[in-house]
Design an enzyme around this catalytic site. Structure first.
Site, PDB file in Angstrom:
ATOM      1  N   LYS A 122       1.945  -3.694   6.729  1.00 43.32           N
ATOM      2  CA  LYS A 122       2.455  -3.825   5.310  1.00 43.32           C
ATOM      3  C   LYS A 122       4.017  -3.560   5.336  1.00 43.32           C
ATOM      4  O   LYS A 122       4.696  -4.166   4.464  1.00 43.32           O
ATOM      5  CB  LYS A 122       1.930  -2.855   4.372  1.00 43.32           C
ATOM      6  CG  LYS A 122       0.225  -2.854   4.468  1.00 43.32           C
ATOM      7  CD  LYS A 122      -0.137  -4.210   3.701  1.00 43.32           C
ATOM      8  CE  LYS A 122      -1.618  -4.403   3.598  1.00 43.32           C
ATOM      9  NZ  LYS A 122      -1.895  -5.643   2.941  1.00 43.32           N
ATOM     10  N   TYR A 137      -2.350  -1.204  11.070  1.00 40.07           N
ATOM     11  CA  TYR A 137      -2.530  -1.635   9.739  1.00 40.07           C
ATOM     12  C   TYR A 137      -1.237  -1.393   8.579  1.00 40.07           C
ATOM     13  O   TYR A 137      -0.689  -2.257   8.169  1.00 40.07           O
ATOM     14  CB  TYR A 137      -3.834  -0.989   9.069  1.00 40.07           C
ATOM     15  CG  TYR A 137      -3.890  -1.398   7.484  1.00 40.07           C
ATOM     16  CD1 TYR A 137      -4.182  -2.592   7.052  1.00 40.07           C
ATOM     17  CD2 TYR A 137      -3.744  -0.478   6.619  1.00 40.07           C
ATOM     18  CE1 TYR A 137      -4.190  -2.855   5.630  1.00 40.07           C
ATOM     19  CE2 TYR A 137      -3.601  -0.454   5.306  1.00 40.07           C
ATOM     20  CZ  TYR A 137      -3.869  -1.937   4.712  1.00 40.07           C
ATOM     21  OH  TYR A 137      -3.786  -1.976   3.359  1.00 40.07           O
ATOM     22  N   SER A 152       0.818  -1.310   0.031  1.00 39.49           N
ATOM     23  CA  SER A 152      -0.035   0.033  -0.041  1.00 39.49           C
ATOM     24  C   SER A 152       0.870   1.326   0.187  1.00 39.49           C
ATOM     25  O   SER A 152       1.949   1.237   0.666  1.00 39.49           O
ATOM     26  CB  SER A 152      -0.896  -0.123   1.223  1.00 39.49           C
ATOM     27  OG  SER A 152      -1.473   1.165   1.433  1.00 39.49           O
TER      28      SER A 152
END
Ligand code: NAD
Ligand code: WQD
Length: 339
Positions: A153, A149, A124
């Protein structure tokens, strides 16, 4: 190739399944249905004209993952499975770290045991953190993220680099998505958030279809042309095509880890997106400008040069098409997929 799509019942995974089949791959899906409805599977089979075997289990279960690889020949994995709500990750950090990291460990271990050497991972733009210059370029460091979150990644990218470093049989694509929106042009598959949408486009679409009264625009005093945040929205069909291109590239090149931005390379403001959606739908979107949302950056977009030069991939769909396709899906499925 025989491609395992993890999270293939979800939003981006489902669109990618369609394009993988169209490109001649045989696809099987693993999904826990933590954030997807089984109804998507029949729609995928109708769209592709192919049987899509679905294995319904949680990838954090190492034994079940191992059993799947023992039973099925798998040439490549496209790994979408993960939890993705930024705000929820702040409230439930352990769930996010456990789900997103453990599912990746389990997949990569099984891949290594069974000689499966091609992995495409959903990363992302959030890994560029708060300080990277815009447009974002792939070689920027240090990566960081402002939510649990986002940190999953950053961590998973690092894990995959470390494993590829010692495994000469592994080829990894780290795909950094910008803001995926839109739906398949048939209107039969699309984004179906559970509860109140966190993201702009599904919220706007639910206002247009009458499920919500009005949009709250988070902040009107940013240093941008109209005072609202600018993002690099990318049509999910372009994004899906990027996965097909990345998979074919890593299958034919020797570089162990490749990182590509998948974005369009330009910013669109919240109010520009709302206006485009009004044109596409013929509906008025009532909105009110409210305070800023914590953690939002004023404006960012991709430098998509590397993907264009190496993959021969670039976005082709306009913001108007993103809105028109979202609207076709939302109008035909006002409550999303049936239970
Ligand atoms: P999604 O929630 O629609 O799809 C993810 C799918 O993974 C769901 O079907 C869910 O049921 C499944 N899943 C989750 N945990 C699982 C597990 N442990 N085992 C098996 N299945 C599991 O999300 P999406 O928007 O399609 O996103 C796909 C991927 O792309 C995610 O990794 C997400 O973080 C990443 N991504 C998304 C965006 C975005 O804005 N949508 C942007 C950048 C990156
Ligand atoms: C876009 C703009 C909001 C909702 C998030 C994640 C990111 C990535 C993509 C996974 C912002 C504004 C939104 C609303 C609004 N996901 N907005 N009213 O925040 O750029 O990115 O999704 O990796 O990690 O952070 O996307 O769609 O939430 O917001 O005004 O009701 O719309 O403030 O400016 P974002 P978004």
């Amino acid at each position: 190739m025989r491609v395992l799509v993890s999270g293939g019942a979800g939003y981006i995974g489902s669109h990618t399944v369609v394009q993988l089949v169209a490109a001649g791959h045989e696809v099987l899906v693993v999904d826990s249905f933590a954030n997807a409805k089984p109804a998507v599977v029949g729609r995928l089979e109708t769209l592709t004209g192919a049987a899509i075997p679905v294995h319904a289990f949680d990838l954090t279960d190492h034994e079940k993952t191992e059993r799947l690889f023992a039973q099925e020949p798998i040439d490549a994995v496209v790994h979408f499975a993960g939890l993705k709500a930024v705000g929820e990750s702040v409230q439930r950090p352990l769930d996010y770290y456990e789900n997103n990291l453990e599912s990746t460990f389990s997949l990569v271990r099984a891949m290594r045991r069974h000689g499966c050497g091609l992995l495409v991972f959903s990363s992302s733009a959030t890994v560029y953190g708060d300080h990277a210059p815009v447009p974002y370029v792939e070689d920027y460091e240090p990566l960081s993220a402002s939510s649990p979150y986002g940190r999953t990644k950053v961590m998973i990218e690092q894990v995959l680099r470390d494993v590829a470093h010692i495994d000469e049989g592994l080829r990894v694509a780290l795909l950094r998505y910008f803001n995926p929106v839109g739906a398949h042009p048939s209107g039969t598959i699309g984004e179906d958030p559970q509860g109140v949408p966190n993201n702009l486009m599904p919220f706007v679409a639910q206002v247009a279809v009458g499920r919500r009264e009005r949009l709250e625009v988070f902040g009107g005093d940013y240093p941008t042309a109209d005072g609202t945040c600018e993002r690099d929205y990318i049509h999910v069909e372009d994004l899906a095509a990027g996965h097909v291109a990345a998979l074919s590239w890593i299958a034919t090149h020797d570089r162990r880890v490749s990182t590509w931005n998948l974005g369009g390379g330009r910013g669109t403001s919240v109010l520009q997106l709302v206006a485009a959606f009004e044109r596409a739908s013929g509906r008025t979107i009532p909105y009110a400008i409210v305070g800023r949302r914590a953690g939002d950056l004023p404006a960012f977009w991709a430098d998509p040069t590397l993907a264009r030069e190496e993959l021969g991939w670039q976005t082709t769909r306009t913001v108007e098409e993103m809105c028109a396709d979202t609207w076709r899906w939302q109008r035909a499925n006002p409550q999303g997929y049936p239970d």
